[in-house]
Design a protein around this motif. Structure first.
Motif, PDB file in Angstrom:
ATOM      1  N   THR A 200      64.275  38.419 132.026  1.00  0.00           N
ATOM      2  CA  THR A 200      63.895  37.114 132.572  1.00  0.00           C
ATOM      3  C   THR A 200      62.496  37.097 133.195  1.00  0.00           C
ATOM      4  O   THR A 200      62.106  36.111 133.803  1.00  0.00           O
ATOM      5  CB  THR A 200      64.911  36.666 133.649  1.00  0.00           C
ATOM      6  N   SER A 201      61.745  38.199 133.044  1.00  0.00           N
ATOM      7  CA  SER A 201      60.416  38.315 133.682  1.00  0.00           C
ATOM      8  C   SER A 201      59.531  37.108 133.410  1.00  0.00           C
ATOM      9  O   SER A 201      58.853  36.604 134.309  1.00  0.00           O
ATOM     10  CB  SER A 201      59.699  39.581 133.204  1.00  0.00           C
ATOM     11  N   SER A 202      59.524  36.645 132.155  1.00  0.00           N
ATOM     12  CA  SER A 202      58.654  35.516 131.804  1.00  0.00           C
ATOM     13  C   SER A 202      59.449  34.291 131.357  1.00  0.00           C
ATOM     14  O   SER A 202      58.919  33.394 130.706  1.00  0.00           O
ATOM     15  CB  SER A 202      57.680  35.938 130.704  1.00  0.00           C
ATOM     16  N   LEU A 203      60.732  34.275 131.715  1.00  0.00           N
ATOM     17  CA  LEU A 203      61.570  33.130 131.343  1.00  0.00           C
ATOM     18  C   LEU A 203      61.915  32.293 132.567  1.00  0.00           C
ATOM     19  O   LEU A 203      62.076  32.816 133.669  1.00  0.00           O
ATOM     20  CB  LEU A 203      62.880  33.616 130.702  1.00  0.00           C
ATOM     21  N   SER A 204      62.060  31.004 132.359  1.00  0.00           N
ATOM     22  CA  SER A 204      62.494  30.136 133.458  1.00  0.00           C
ATOM     23  C   SER A 204      64.016  30.222 133.538  1.00  0.00           C
ATOM     24  O   SER A 204      64.677  30.667 132.601  1.00  0.00           O
ATOM     25  CB  SER A 204      62.077  28.684 133.184  1.00  0.00           C
ATOM     26  N   VAL A 205      64.566  29.784 134.657  1.00  0.00           N
ATOM     27  CA  VAL A 205      66.018  29.780 134.833  1.00  0.00           C
ATOM     28  C   VAL A 205      66.668  28.942 133.740  1.00  0.00           C
ATOM     29  O   VAL A 205      67.667  29.343 133.139  1.00  0.00           O
ATOM     30  CB  VAL A 205      66.393  29.220 136.230  1.00  0.00           C
ATOM     31  N   ASP A 206      66.082  27.776 133.448  1.00  0.00           N
ATOM     32  CA  ASP A 206      66.632  26.881 132.422  1.00  0.00           C
ATOM     33  C   ASP A 206      66.683  27.547 131.053  1.00  0.00           C
ATOM     34  O   ASP A 206      67.633  27.342 130.286  1.00  0.00           O
ATOM     35  CB  ASP A 206      65.798  25.590 132.329  1.00  0.00           C
ATOM     36  N   GLU A 207      65.658  28.339 130.731  1.00  0.00           N
ATOM     37  CA  GLU A 207      65.614  29.016 129.428  1.00  0.00           C
ATOM     38  C   GLU A 207      66.726  30.060 129.316  1.00  0.00           C
ATOM     39  O   GLU A 207      67.351  30.205 128.262  1.00  0.00           O
ATOM     40  CB  GLU A 207      64.249  29.679 129.230  1.00  0.00           C
ATOM     41  N   VAL A 209      69.592  30.036 131.047  1.00  0.00           N
ATOM     42  CA  VAL A 209      70.851  29.284 131.008  1.00  0.00           C
ATOM     43  C   VAL A 209      71.103  28.758 129.602  1.00  0.00           C
ATOM     44  O   VAL A 209      72.202  28.874 129.061  1.00  0.00           O
ATOM     45  CB  VAL A 209      70.824  28.110 132.026  1.00  0.00           C
ATOM     46  N   GLU A 210      70.066  28.193 128.995  1.00  0.00           N
ATOM     47  CA  GLU A 210      70.189  27.618 127.644  1.00  0.00           C
ATOM     48  C   GLU A 210      70.571  28.696 126.625  1.00  0.00           C
ATOM     49  O   GLU A 210      71.417  28.466 125.744  1.00  0.00           O
ATOM     50  CB  GLU A 210      68.858  26.970 127.243  1.00  0.00           C
ATOM     51  N   THR A 211      69.963  29.869 126.752  1.00  0.00           N
ATOM     52  CA  THR A 211      70.256  30.989 125.832  1.00  0.00           C
ATOM     53  C   THR A 211      71.736  31.351 125.888  1.00  0.00           C
ATOM     54  O   THR A 211      72.398  31.513 124.858  1.00  0.00           O
ATOM     55  CB  THR A 211      69.412  32.227 126.212  1.00  0.00           C
ATOM     56  N   ILE A 212      72.259  31.465 127.104  1.00  0.00           N
ATOM     57  CA  ILE A 212      73.673  31.860 127.269  1.00  0.00           C
ATOM     58  C   ILE A 212      74.619  30.740 126.845  1.00  0.00           C
ATOM     59  O   ILE A 212      75.607  30.981 126.143  1.00  0.00           O
ATOM     60  CB  ILE A 212      73.939  32.300 128.734  1.00  0.00           C
ATOM     61  N   LEU A 213      74.332  29.511 127.242  1.00  0.00           N
ATOM     62  CA  LEU A 213      75.198  28.389 126.892  1.00  0.00           C
ATOM     63  C   LEU A 213      75.276  28.182 125.379  1.00  0.00           C
ATOM     64  O   LEU A 213      76.343  27.907 124.840  1.00  0.00           O
ATOM     65  CB  LEU A 213      74.731  27.109 127.573  1.00  0.00           C
ATOM     66  N   ASN A 214      74.141  28.326 124.697  1.00  0.00           N
ATOM     67  CA  ASN A 214      74.120  28.179 123.236  1.00  0.00           C
ATOM     68  C   ASN A 214      75.023  29.227 122.597  1.00  0.00           C
ATOM     69  O   ASN A 214      75.732  28.956 121.636  1.00  0.00           O
ATOM     70  CB  ASN A 214      72.695  28.354 122.688  1.00  0.00           C
ATOM     71  N   ASP A 215      74.996  30.427 123.169  1.00  0.00           N
ATOM     72  CA  ASP A 215      75.806  31.527 122.671  1.00  0.00           C
ATOM     73  C   ASP A 215      77.303  31.240 122.874  1.00  0.00           C
ATOM     74  O   ASP A 215      78.103  31.401 121.960  1.00  0.00           O
ATOM     75  CB  ASP A 215      75.398  32.792 123.429  1.00  0.00           C
ATOM     76  N   VAL A 216      77.631  30.809 124.075  1.00  0.00           N
ATOM     77  CA  VAL A 216      79.044  30.540 124.434  1.00  0.00           C
ATOM     78  C   VAL A 216      79.593  29.367 123.622  1.00  0.00           C
ATOM     79  O   VAL A 216      80.708  29.420 123.100  1.00  0.00           O
ATOM     80  CB  VAL A 216      79.190  30.249 125.946  1.00  0.00           C
ATOM     81  N   GLU A 217      78.789  28.311 123.505  1.00  0.00           N
ATOM     82  CA  GLU A 217      79.266  27.103 122.827  1.00  0.00           C
ATOM     83  C   GLU A 217      79.350  27.237 121.317  1.00  0.00           C
ATOM     84  O   GLU A 217      80.022  26.467 120.648  1.00  0.00           O
ATOM     85  CB  GLU A 217      78.347  25.917 123.223  1.00  0.00           C
ATOM     86  N   LYS A 218      78.674  28.277 120.776  1.00  0.00           N
ATOM     87  CA  LYS A 218      78.747  28.543 119.335  1.00  0.00           C
ATOM     88  C   LYS A 218      80.176  28.915 118.931  1.00  0.00           C
ATOM     89  O   LYS A 218      80.593  28.731 117.844  1.00  0.00           O
ATOM     90  CB  LYS A 218      77.810  29.686 118.965  1.00  0.00           C
TER      91      LYS A 218
END
Length: 218
Positions: A200-207, A209-218
């Protein structure tokens, strides 16, 4: 039962991410670190050296750590008292790393964490959720970041709370916690073999969250 495991070092942003994910999925968030901090606070208030395993064992015989939920937020109780604010003090953070190294502490807290996860859908974050607490969880992530980035995040968090802190000292403490957590004998900080790594060094919190949610919702 939907259980999402987020592991990672101090200040990686896993707690912030876990809370948002729980909110978006309308499930509960379990802050496992708060439980270890409560044990550390008990030792601190009792004047016990957290490195003295025998003394910690005695304290753990009678300690009462529980978590409750009010308006969707976790309240950490120590011997019936709400210590949600007290456990966030820097001195307690350092003690928590040492306390959680003891097998007797981990066994008691892991038992409590598994009971919560078995009874409800939840997001759990900690050091050993995917590797020890819930090895069969379907969704596992290892959240990390550069140590200086993590120190900056923790520094801002403490300053906003009105807690004065020296940045360099805080950075040194985070590096020391990383070492302690990853080198302890019992349930060390480790990326589970089937956990996805997210830096997460260069990622925002939203990015994140979106990565994980996309994975879970798949």
């Amino acid at each position: 039962m939907l259980n999402i495991a987020l592991d990672g070092p101090a200040g990686s942003g896993k707690s912030t991410v876990a809370k948002i994910i729980a909110q978006k999925l309308n499930i509960l968030y379990l802050d496992t670190g708060a439980m270890y901090r409560a044990c550390a606070l008990k030792c601190y208030l009792s004047g016990v050296d957290v490195k003295d395993e025998k003394a910690v064992e005695e304290i753990m015989k009678n300690v009462d750590v529980r978590v409750e939920y009010k308006n969707g937020a976790q309240i950490t109780l120590l011997d019936g008292k709400d210590v949600s604010t007290d456990i966030r003090k820097p001195e307690v953070s350092m003690l928590a790393s040492a306390v959680s190294a003891h097998a007797v502490v981990r066994e008691k807290m892991v038992e409590l964490q598994r009971a919560v996860a078995k009874s409800m859908d939840c997001v759990l974050d900690g050091r050993d959720i995917g590797s020890v607490v819930l090895p069969n969880a379907k969704f596992k992530y290892f959240i990390t970041a550069d140590s200086k980035v993590r120190a900056e995040r923790r520094y801002k968090e403490l300053i906003e709370r009105g807690t004065p802190v020296d940045f360099e000292k805080l950075h040194e403490e985070i590096i020391q916690r990383d070492y302690n957590d990853s080198h302890r004998k019992n349930s060390p900080l480790v990326q589970a073999t089937d956990a996805k790594l997210i830096d997460t060094s260069s990622l925002s919190v939203d990015e994140v969250v979106e990565t994980i949610l996309n994975d879970v919702e798949k």
